[in-house]
Design an enzyme around this catalytic site. Sequence first.
Site, mmCIF file in Angstrom:
data_model
loop_
_atom_site.group_PDB
_atom_site.id
_atom_site.type_symbol
_atom_site.label_atom_id
_atom_site.label_comp_id
_atom_site.label_asym_id
_atom_site.label_seq_id
_atom_site.Cartn_x
_atom_site.Cartn_y
_atom_site.Cartn_z
ATOM 1 N N ALA A 216 -17.099 -50.079 13.342
ATOM 2 C CA ALA A 216 -15.824 -51.033 13.506
ATOM 3 C C ALA A 216 -16.399 -52.181 14.058
ATOM 4 O O ALA A 216 -17.649 -52.473 14.371
ATOM 5 C CB ALA A 216 -15.338 -50.110 14.860
ATOM 6 N N GLY B 6 -17.244 -45.582 12.707
ATOM 7 C CA GLY B 6 -16.139 -45.525 11.775
ATOM 8 C C GLY B 6 -16.255 -45.261 10.289
ATOM 9 O O GLY B 6 -15.340 -44.919 9.613
ATOM 10 N N GLU C 83 -17.137 -41.854 9.897
ATOM 11 C CA GLU C 83 -15.821 -41.104 9.938
ATOM 12 C C GLU C 83 -15.003 -41.242 8.871
ATOM 13 O O GLU C 83 -14.404 -40.011 8.522
ATOM 14 C CB GLU C 83 -15.252 -41.564 11.313
ATOM 15 C CG GLU C 83 -16.028 -41.032 12.630
ATOM 16 C CD GLU C 83 -15.410 -41.764 13.825
ATOM 17 O OE1 GLU C 83 -15.488 -41.049 14.923
ATOM 18 O OE2 GLU C 83 -15.209 -43.021 13.923
ATOM 19 N N GLU D 251 -22.149 -44.710 18.455
ATOM 20 C CA GLU D 251 -21.248 -45.139 19.669
ATOM 21 C C GLU D 251 -21.863 -44.890 21.105
ATOM 22 O O GLU D 251 -21.594 -45.787 21.887
ATOM 23 C CB GLU D 251 -20.167 -44.362 19.633
ATOM 24 C CG GLU D 251 -19.176 -44.690 18.488
ATOM 25 C CD GLU D 251 -19.297 -43.936 17.077
ATOM 26 O OE1 GLU D 251 -18.457 -44.109 16.275
ATOM 27 O OE2 GLU D 251 -20.422 -43.079 17.094
#
Length: 256
Positions: A64, A109, A112, A132
Amino acid sequence: MYQTLRYEKQENIGILTINRPEALNALNSTVIGDLEQAITEVEKDAELGALIITGEGRSFVAGADIGEQLPLDVAGGRKWGQRGSALMRRIEKLEIPTIAAVNGFALGGGCELSMACDIRLASEKAKFGQPEVGLGITPGFGGTQRLARIVGISNAMELILTARTIGAAEAKELGLVSHVYPPDELMDKALELANAIASNAQVAVRQSKAAIRRGLQTDIYTGAAYESEAFGLCFATEDQKDAMRAFVNKEKLTSF
């Protein structure tokens, strides 16, 4: 139509390329919005037999956009996570099979996003990870749950809690990806797989995907009961009649 991605069709195969290479295709609000719009387009297209998701340049999605996340408070962080999770779930719930062609960094992300796809293929240069905790946060788009289901609880714990990045070979060993290819072969192999899927009876393909996905969310007996229903529904299709008739008569089925 889109600011940060390209969407094209090759016959009945959709190809969605995240196109923000100057930021390694990092997910910001604009990318998320474009993806939401593109998935709506895919959902409405009855001609599609499969969808490939990949990234432009040397990255699939390198996580992200941290600069956009930095000023968020609790409510803002929750809203961001909920929006991303909803998008991943929409991709996961598409009726057609989805293939992630991971050409480079798939971090946070991006990892993911790849896990929301049904099948993951990787370039030899691909890198996967959930970094993260090194940024003071948890995965936010369903990464903890999907990674644990794919690679097992112990492996997921290690990868998430250490924020370790792994290469394509280790990702394959863990079952995170199905195949690893040289970079210049990745998209050809993804298209080859997509065409192999799209050439089969589409009601059967979609029902099989649904049986697998729904079965993962419940106990084995409920999943098997759904599978029986899906099996029965296929007998209402011309594809089933044509394919079984050709098999019994030892004839070649030209196409569905």
